[in-house]
Design a protein around this motif. Structure first.
Motif, PDB file in Angstrom:
ATOM      1  N   LEU A 100     100.403 -27.251 -16.090  1.00 14.10           N
ATOM      2  CA  LEU A 100     101.384 -27.899 -16.372  1.00 14.10           C
ATOM      3  C   LEU A 100     101.486 -28.404 -17.300  1.00 14.10           C
ATOM      4  CD1 LEU A 100      98.280 -30.146 -14.612  1.00 14.10           C
ATOM      5  CD2 LEU A 100     100.847 -29.427 -13.630  1.00 14.10           C
ATOM      6  N   GLU A 101     100.998 -27.760 -18.745  1.00  7.52           N
ATOM      7  CA  GLU A 101     101.015 -27.985 -20.201  1.00  7.52           C
ATOM      8  C   GLU A 101     102.433 -27.166 -20.404  1.00  7.52           C
ATOM      9  OE1 GLU A 101     101.029 -29.078 -24.508  1.00  7.52           O
ATOM     10  OE2 GLU A 101     100.707 -30.156 -22.814  1.00  7.52           O
ATOM     11  N   TYR A 102     102.185 -26.008 -20.025  1.00  8.74           N
ATOM     12  CA  TYR A 102     103.764 -25.023 -20.082  1.00  8.74           C
ATOM     13  C   TYR A 102     105.056 -24.989 -19.067  1.00  8.74           C
ATOM     14  CZ  TYR A 102     100.976 -23.316 -23.523  1.00  8.74           C
ATOM     15  OH  TYR A 102      99.898 -22.120 -24.177  1.00  8.74           O
ATOM     16  N   GLY A 103     104.758 -26.489 -17.910  1.00  3.95           N
ATOM     17  CA  GLY A 103     105.897 -27.348 -17.487  1.00  3.95           C
ATOM     18  C   GLY A 103     106.405 -26.488 -16.424  1.00  3.95           C
ATOM     19  N   HIS A 104     105.165 -26.039 -15.265  1.00  2.00           N
ATOM     20  CA  HIS A 104     104.884 -25.528 -14.609  1.00  2.00           C
ATOM     21  C   HIS A 104     104.851 -26.835 -13.242  1.00  2.00           C
ATOM     22  CE1 HIS A 104     105.065 -22.439 -10.930  1.00  2.00           C
ATOM     23  NE2 HIS A 104     104.373 -23.249 -10.077  1.00  2.00           N
ATOM     24  N   GLU A 143     105.407 -36.052 -26.414  1.00  7.54           N
ATOM     25  CA  GLU A 143     105.059 -37.293 -26.340  1.00  7.54           C
ATOM     26  C   GLU A 143     105.068 -37.436 -24.958  1.00  7.54           C
ATOM     27  OE1 GLU A 143     109.618 -36.251 -26.569  1.00  7.54           O
ATOM     28  OE2 GLU A 143     107.832 -36.416 -27.403  1.00  7.54           O
ATOM     29  N   GLU A 144     105.604 -36.020 -24.296  1.00 10.72           N
ATOM     30  CA  GLU A 144     104.878 -35.682 -22.205  1.00 10.72           C
ATOM     31  C   GLU A 144     103.348 -35.505 -21.664  1.00 10.72           C
ATOM     32  OE1 GLU A 144     108.447 -33.317 -20.930  1.00 10.72           O
ATOM     33  OE2 GLU A 144     109.953 -35.199 -20.936  1.00 10.72           O
ATOM     34  N   SER A 145     103.279 -34.408 -23.071  1.00 14.95           N
ATOM     35  CA  SER A 145     102.250 -33.856 -22.839  1.00 14.95           C
ATOM     36  C   SER A 145     101.028 -34.706 -23.175  1.00 14.95           C
ATOM     37  CB  SER A 145     101.092 -32.644 -23.847  1.00 14.95           C
ATOM     38  OG  SER A 145     100.669 -32.174 -23.752  1.00 14.95           O
ATOM     39  N   ALA A 152      95.663 -38.815 -33.313  1.00 15.42           N
ATOM     40  CA  ALA A 152      95.837 -39.679 -32.233  1.00 15.42           C
ATOM     41  C   ALA A 152      93.730 -40.445 -31.302  1.00 15.42           C
ATOM     42  CB  ALA A 152      96.389 -38.949 -30.439  1.00 15.42           C
ATOM     43  N   VAL A 153      92.949 -39.342 -31.416  1.00 20.07           N
ATOM     44  CA  VAL A 153      91.758 -39.335 -31.427  1.00 20.07           C
ATOM     45  C   VAL A 153      91.732 -40.567 -32.223  1.00 20.07           C
ATOM     46  CG1 VAL A 153      89.554 -38.787 -31.412  1.00 20.07           C
ATOM     47  CG2 VAL A 153      91.148 -37.731 -30.308  1.00 20.07           C
ATOM     48  N   GLU A 154      91.574 -40.411 -33.322  1.00 17.44           N
ATOM     49  CA  GLU A 154      90.693 -41.467 -34.533  1.00 17.44           C
ATOM     50  C   GLU A 154      91.989 -42.456 -34.095  1.00 17.44           C
ATOM     51  OE1 GLU A 154      90.428 -38.305 -38.415  1.00 17.44           O
ATOM     52  OE2 GLU A 154      92.435 -39.738 -38.438  1.00 17.44           O
ATOM     53  N   ASP A 155      92.929 -43.508 -34.151  1.00 16.83           N
ATOM     54  CA  ASP A 155      93.486 -44.307 -33.571  1.00 16.83           C
ATOM     55  C   ASP A 155      93.255 -44.629 -32.200  1.00 16.83           C
ATOM     56  OD1 ASP A 155      95.159 -43.928 -35.422  1.00 16.83           O
ATOM     57  OD2 ASP A 155      96.898 -42.496 -34.010  1.00 16.83           O
ATOM     58  N   ALA A 156      92.386 -43.589 -31.385  1.00 18.62           N
ATOM     59  CA  ALA A 156      91.688 -44.442 -30.171  1.00 18.62           C
ATOM     60  C   ALA A 156      91.032 -45.229 -30.566  1.00 18.62           C
ATOM     61  CB  ALA A 156      92.512 -43.374 -28.736  1.00 18.62           C
ATOM     62  N   LEU A 157      89.905 -44.289 -31.351  1.00 17.37           N
ATOM     63  CA  LEU A 157      88.973 -45.048 -31.675  1.00 17.37           C
ATOM     64  C   LEU A 157      88.771 -46.800 -31.833  1.00 17.37           C
ATOM     65  CD1 LEU A 157      86.812 -41.776 -33.387  1.00 17.37           C
ATOM     66  CD2 LEU A 157      86.180 -42.839 -30.993  1.00 17.37           C
ATOM     67  N   GLU A 158      90.011 -46.971 -32.485  1.00 13.89           N
ATOM     68  CA  GLU A 158      90.075 -48.361 -33.165  1.00 13.89           C
ATOM     69  C   GLU A 158      90.304 -49.061 -32.377  1.00 13.89           C
ATOM     70  OE1 GLU A 158      89.481 -49.079 -36.106  1.00 13.89           O
ATOM     71  OE2 GLU A 158      88.910 -46.984 -36.478  1.00 13.89           O
ATOM     72  N   ALA A 243      94.332 -39.101 -21.964  1.00 16.61           N
ATOM     73  CA  ALA A 243      93.985 -38.395 -23.072  1.00 16.61           C
ATOM     74  C   ALA A 243      93.187 -36.632 -22.692  1.00 16.61           C
ATOM     75  CB  ALA A 243      94.105 -38.571 -24.212  1.00 16.61           C
ATOM     76  N   PHE A 244      93.563 -36.127 -23.207  1.00 20.00           N
ATOM     77  CA  PHE A 244      93.207 -34.598 -23.616  1.00 20.00           C
ATOM     78  C   PHE A 244      92.838 -34.427 -24.058  1.00 20.00           C
ATOM     79  CE2 PHE A 244      92.745 -29.950 -22.552  1.00 20.00           C
ATOM     80  CZ  PHE A 244      91.865 -30.071 -21.393  1.00 20.00           C
TER      81      PHE A 244
END
Length: 264
Positions: A100-104, A143-145, A152-158, A243-244
């Protein structure tokens, strides 16, 4: 359960002879050759698409390396891929996430594993001759992944995100991200059938852990293998805000991220 994400053994048996269905076995080569495999399946062992040297995407192999793997076994970008292992799908789910990450566009997880398939369907030790292809990977834009990094994880913790730790209890108690809930990836698997539990049971199980559609969900483990399975299951159930964290706790600890310890 969304069949564009997870398919049953019966579904695969019904569609197995279709020319665009390509089955990928991610077990070790000795298992593929010696124990048997789904008829027509090609062998792409787990270690072949996991690369510790890729600094940008953690353990992902890189688009060129992944494209070479698929080219060698005759898979094209237009094929429907169904991946399986013999470990309840956790290694195969990593393949699904990678593709998926590589566009399949169309890659699915076999519900269950080789043992589940073997209970009701034919197996073989004959290796197919799939030929080769010119596979071109088309990695998702950032932005699609679903993959997110440290910042991003640090931001999500807030925010009011629910951090889901898919590891075992001992690992969770040793160190975890602040506020994380423990949801062992194996909780979604029925030990008797080796397949996923019924959808209603899965929804109740997730809700009991505070994992609901109305919340932002961030998944992590140690090296992003186990969260691949949970990610695929959530996707099959229709969860969208997932999110992964590819770096997972390994990257978090290497950067001196704050952790909690002990029992909850």
């Amino acid at each position: 359960m969304d069949e564009s994400v997870v398919v049953s053994p019966d579904w695969l048996a019904t569609h197995l002879e279709e020319p665009r269905i390509r089955v990928v076995d991610v077990r070790d080569p000795w298992e593929y050759d010696g124990i048997g495999h789904v008829p027509g399946a090609v062998s792409i062992p787990f270690e072949s698409y996991r690369d510790e040297s890729d600094v940008d995407r953690g353990t992902l192999p890189g688009p060129d390396a992944f494209a070479s793997l698929l080219s060698e076994v005759g898979v094209t970008p237009d094929d429907t891929i169904v991946a399986y292992d013999d470990t309840h799908g956790v290694f195969a789910a990593r393949f699904v996430l990678t593709a998926l990450e590589y566009g399949h566009d169309d890659v699915r997880l076999l519900d269950g594993d080789y043992s589940a398939w073997n209970r009701a369907h034919e197996t073989t030790t004959d290796a197919p001759d799939p030929g080769s292809a010119e596979y071109g990977a088309d990695p998702l834009a950032r932005e699609e992944s679903p993959l997110v990094g440290l910042e991003a994880v640090e931001d999500a913790l807030e925010r009011d995100a629910v951090f889901v730790d898919t590891r075992e209890r001992g690992e969770f108690e040793e160190a975890r991200l602040p506020g994380a809930v423990r949801f062992d990836w194996r909780e979604v698997v029925d030990d008797e059938t080796r397949r996923l539990k019924p959808e209603a049971e899965l929804e109740e199980l997730l809700s009991d852990h505070g994992i609901t559609r109305g919340r932002e969900i961030v998944l992590y483990c140690n090296t992003a293998r186990r969260i691949s399975h949970t990610y695929v299951v959530l996707r099959a159930l229709g969860y969208e805000d997932v999110a992964f964290y590819e770096g997972s706790l390994t990257e978090w600890l290497a950067n001196d991220g704050e952790v909690e310890t002990g029992a909850v």
